[in-house]
Write an enzyme that holds these catalytic residues in place. Structure first.
Site, PDB file in Angstrom:
ATOM      1  CB  SER A 153      -0.932   0.009   1.220  1.00 11.78           C
ATOM      2  OG  SER A 153      -0.169  -0.013   2.417  1.00 11.78           O
ATOM      3  CG  ASP A 154       3.854   4.207   1.808  1.00 13.18           C
ATOM      4  OD1 ASP A 154       3.801   4.944   0.795  1.00 13.18           O
ATOM      5  OD2 ASP A 154       4.431   4.541   2.856  1.00 13.18           O
ATOM      6  CG  LEU A 155       6.434  -0.046  -4.360  1.00 14.29           C
ATOM      7  CD1 LEU A 155       7.279  -0.987  -3.514  1.00 14.29           C
ATOM      8  CD2 LEU A 155       5.994  -0.749  -5.649  1.00 14.29           C
TER       9      LEU A 155
END
EC number: 2.7.1.166
Length: 248
Positions: A168-170
């Site tokens: 979700s936070d690459l």
């Protein structure tokens, strides 16, 4: 897969990998105790503090879960209470354990803690520390990477996507490079396994946006459109059917 043992300490519930730390001590979640006993080896003071420690011959990282955004300015580390196995740390522990078992390059989880507080709870996660690593953003601030390095980064991301892992936070700080040429992904809070779909391309676009943002903050950042295209080549080679080939 981890040999998960559940332990109750007061109101808190702890999961830990008994194969990794058979003599697990609940105080490992307490930075003050770690410092007092000489087990604390350092700290990382990014957006949120992480603590580095050594225990039973293993290097580990302790992370407390903090709220972000506007809510985090008021309620710093409290989450609305939910079943233990659906809480933040336990979900990340479970996902990391599964990914590690699949051979994906992630930190191996050691323990997770759920600490209820009335209608709320706090959470902590303990992981093995990956040695000799630096965030991609820090590497690019010092010098360029080769086309081969960028292709390998793309290929690693593709492996996660083929396994159905949605990060979700690459971003360019959650990708680590080690001294032996290995590439790792970290920080899987709020991440999950999903059926294949358009989310994978949105993951890639999110990474591109983070690199653009980082270059805006660091004008000399060694990142170019050629680098990005090399990453996409590496990604497509892994994610495409075997009869399709791409040129660098």
């Amino acid at each position: 897969m981890a040999e998960i043992t559940t332990r109750q300490t007061g109101a808190a519930v702890i999961w830990y990998d008994a194969a990794l730390v058979p003599g697990f001590a609940p105080d490992l979640f307490d930075p003050a105790w770690l410092k007092q006993t000489g087990r604390l080896t350092g700290t990382s003071t990014g957006r949120n503090t992480a603590w580095f420690l050594r225990y039973e011959g293993r290097e580990m990282v302790l992370r407390h879960y903090w709220r972000g955004g506007m809510v985090g300015r008021i309620v710093k580390d409290l989450y609305l209470r939910e079943p233990v196995d659906r809480s933040r740390a336990m979900r990340e522990f479970t996902l990391l354990d599964w990914m590690h078992g699949q051979g994906l390059p992630v930190p191996r989880p050691v323990a997770a803690r759920f600490s209820p507080f009335g209608p709320w709870y706090r959470a902590d996660l303990l992981m093995e520390r990956i040695p000799d690593t630096r965030p991609l953003a820090d590497c690019l601030a010092e010098g360029p990477l080769s086309d081969r390095d960028w292709m390998r980064i793309g290929a690693v991301i593709a492996r996660f996507h083929k396994a159905g892992v949605h990060h979700s936070d690459l971003n360019c700080r959650n990708i680590l490079l080690d001294g032996a040429g290995g590439i790792w992904l970290i920080d899987f809070d709020k991440c999950e396994r999903r059926p294949q779909g358009g989310w994978a391309q949105e993951n890639i676009r999110r990474l591109e946006r983070s690199l653009i943002k980082e270059k805006g903050k660091v004008p000399g950042l060694h990142w170019t459109d050629r680098d990005w295209q090399a990453l996409l080549v590496g990604y497509r080679v892994i994610s495409a059917p075997p009869d399709i080939k791409y040129d660098a």
